[in-house]
Scaffold this motif. Structure first.
Motif, PDB file in Angstrom:
ATOM      1  N   GLU A 173      24.519  76.267  43.576  1.00  8.93           N
ATOM      2  CA  GLU A 173      25.872  76.423  43.015  1.00  8.93           C
ATOM      3  C   GLU A 173      26.876  76.776  44.113  1.00  8.93           C
ATOM      4  OE1 GLU A 173      23.173  78.133  41.660  1.00  8.93           O
ATOM      5  OE2 GLU A 173      22.908  76.481  40.202  1.00  8.93           O
ATOM      6  N   GLU A 174      26.416  77.771  44.906  1.00  8.61           N
ATOM      7  CA  GLU A 174      27.302  78.176  46.018  1.00  8.61           C
ATOM      8  C   GLU A 174      27.583  76.991  46.937  1.00  8.61           C
ATOM      9  OE1 GLU A 174      26.309  82.852  47.001  1.00  8.61           O
ATOM     10  OE2 GLU A 174      24.841  81.320  47.589  1.00  8.61           O
ATOM     11  N   ARG A 175      26.483  76.244  47.230  1.00  8.04           N
ATOM     12  CA  ARG A 175      26.595  75.101  48.141  1.00  8.04           C
ATOM     13  C   ARG A 175      27.583  74.061  47.618  1.00  8.04           C
ATOM     14  NH1 ARG A 175      21.302  72.837  48.303  1.00  8.04           N
ATOM     15  NH2 ARG A 175      20.612  74.860  49.034  1.00  8.04           N
ATOM     16  N   GLN A 176      27.571  73.909  46.312  1.00  8.85           N
ATOM     17  CA  GLN A 176      28.429  72.868  45.714  1.00  8.85           C
ATOM     18  C   GLN A 176      29.915  73.123  45.954  1.00  8.85           C
ATOM     19  OE1 GLN A 176      27.514  72.012  41.564  1.00  8.85           O
ATOM     20  NE2 GLN A 176      26.590  70.096  42.337  1.00  8.85           N
ATOM     21  N   THR A 177      30.331  74.344  46.050  1.00  8.68           N
ATOM     22  CA  THR A 177      31.742  74.611  46.348  1.00  8.68           C
ATOM     23  C   THR A 177      31.957  74.789  47.851  1.00  8.68           C
ATOM     24  OG1 THR A 177      31.370  76.952  45.904  1.00  8.68           O
ATOM     25  CG2 THR A 177      32.392  75.643  44.148  1.00  8.68           C
ATOM     26  N   ALA A 178      30.999  75.501  48.536  1.00  2.43           N
ATOM     27  CA  ALA A 178      31.183  75.778  49.962  1.00  2.43           C
ATOM     28  C   ALA A 178      31.079  74.515  50.813  1.00  2.43           C
ATOM     29  CB  ALA A 178      30.183  76.828  50.448  1.00  2.43           C
TER      30      ALA A 178
ATOM     31  N   ALA B   5      34.206  72.362  50.690  1.00  2.00           N
ATOM     32  CA  ALA B   5      35.312  73.151  51.277  1.00  2.00           C
ATOM     33  C   ALA B   5      35.207  73.175  52.805  1.00  2.00           C
ATOM     34  CB  ALA B   5      35.299  74.572  50.734  1.00  2.00           C
TER      35      ALA B   5
END
Ligand code: 2NL
Length: 354
Positions: free
Chosen positions: A48-53, A56
């Protein structure tokens, strides 16, 4: 992330040159740069974190790369502007003046005199400028006590102790050339002797070196009438207009009788015009060669006689070209001569334009 972005965008914006920009690139997006390190951290993140980071970080990398490229272009543009300012050239400026040489007026007049007399059958003779005093004085019937012989007027050559040759002088006239010509070829003879002569005299109208042309014609019955014709012919050719002459009785040690010769001229508004009007201008000395001079030169005065004359080349050059000041001849600045209309390599021609 926002902090990271602001830091680099601001640093790129104020980078002073390409080197600073390259340093920022390495720091930010280089292999071991801050963004790359952050990307490596993605592996340790939750999906999940990877999907936004992930997107970006990619977007940040893209933004920094474009900022670097934009700044690089801006710096190159500024550098070019600076060069254009510094290397500015006005192609409408006039070209550099070319220095053009010109034949000295005295040389031109010298050549012209030679050409005119040559047309009348006079040969041209030259001789040494350092003469022994017999040729310069004794042969010309100038006695030892004559003022012209005094140290004042004549440049005597220095002699080393023990040198017992006769005294040598810088010739004070070109007459010795004509003495030598008579010794060499005898009579009859028609010769002119143009050349440099020297007198210890220096003021507004005299220079220690000046130029003279002397003439000599010896035959069985040469007279003052022949002299008058030759001189009028000469001056008319030289000034390009009929010129009358006036003879006034005079005295020289080397001629008898002797005459000073004036040419006809007019004075108007401070300028002199030759060949018109009813004023007279003294231009030369002349006479019938003294028997003692003929004898000294090895010509028998009971068989031969003739005339001689001497005139200053500098003086008749000034007259012809309206040059009021002798300094013009000794000034190396050609603008001075150009003022009098002397053009480059202008050479006199023989009469008839040969
Ligand atoms: C002057 C005077 C003169 C001569 C030069 C001469 C030469 C020989 C024999 C006799 Cl070899 N005379 N030359 C004669 C008369 C005058 O010059 O005032 N010149 C500017």
């Amino acid at each position: 992330m926002q902090e990271l972005r602001d830091k680099y965008i601001q640093a790129i914006g104020s980078a002073a040159d390409e080197a600073a920009l390259e340093e920022l690139r390495v720091q930010a997006v280089g292999k071991k740069g801050e963004i790359s390190l952050k990307m490596r951290e993605l592996g340790r993140m939750t999906p999940e974190e990877r999907q936004t980071a992930g997107p970006a970080l990619n977007a940040l990398k893209d933004e920094i790369n474009s900022a670097l490229a934009a700044k690089k272009t801006a710096l190159a543009d500024a550098a070019l502007d600076e060069r254009l300012q510094a290397e500015w050239l006005d192609v409408t400026l006039p070209g550099r003046d070319r220095r053009v040489g010109s034949i000295h007026p005295v040389s031109q007049v010298w050549e012209e005199c030679t050409a005119i007399f040559a047309d009348m059958g006079f040969a041209v003779a030259e001789g040494p400028q350092v003469e022994d005093d017999w040729y310069n004085f004794d042969a010309l019937n100038i006695p030892g006590h004559h003022p012209a012989r005094a140290e004042m007027d004549t440049f005597y050559m220095h002699r080393a102790a023990g040198d017992d040759r006769p005294p040598h002088v810088l010739r004070t006239h070109t007459s010795p050339v004509q003495i030598r010509a008579m010794q060499a070829q005898g009579a009859p003879i028609r010769v002119i002797a143009p050349g440099r002569v020297y007198r210890a005299d220096y003021d507004q109208t005299h220079t220690p070196m000046f130029h003279q042309v002397e003439g000599l014609a010896i035959d069985r019955d040469i007279s003052m009438a022949n002299l008058k014709w030759v001189l009028e012919e000469f001056f008319s050719a030289y000034f390009g207009t009929k010129v009358k002459t006036r003879f006034r009785a005079s005295h020289f040690p080397f001629t008898e009788p002797s005459a000073e010769v004036d040419i006809q001229c007019s004075w108007e508004g401070g300028t002199v015009k030759v060949g018109e009007g009813d004023d007279w201008l003294e231009v030369l000395g002349s006479g019938i060669v003294h028997p003692k001079v003929l004898e000294a030169a090895g010509v028998d005065p009971s068989q031969w006689q003739g005339f001689a004359f001497g005139m200053g080349i500098d003086r008749i050059a000034m007259l012809k070209y309206g040059i009021p000041d002798l300094r013009a001849f000794f000034d190396s600045d050609l603008r001075w001569l150009r003022h009098y209309g002397f053009s480059a390599l202008q050479v006199p021609t023989l009469r008839g334009g040969i």
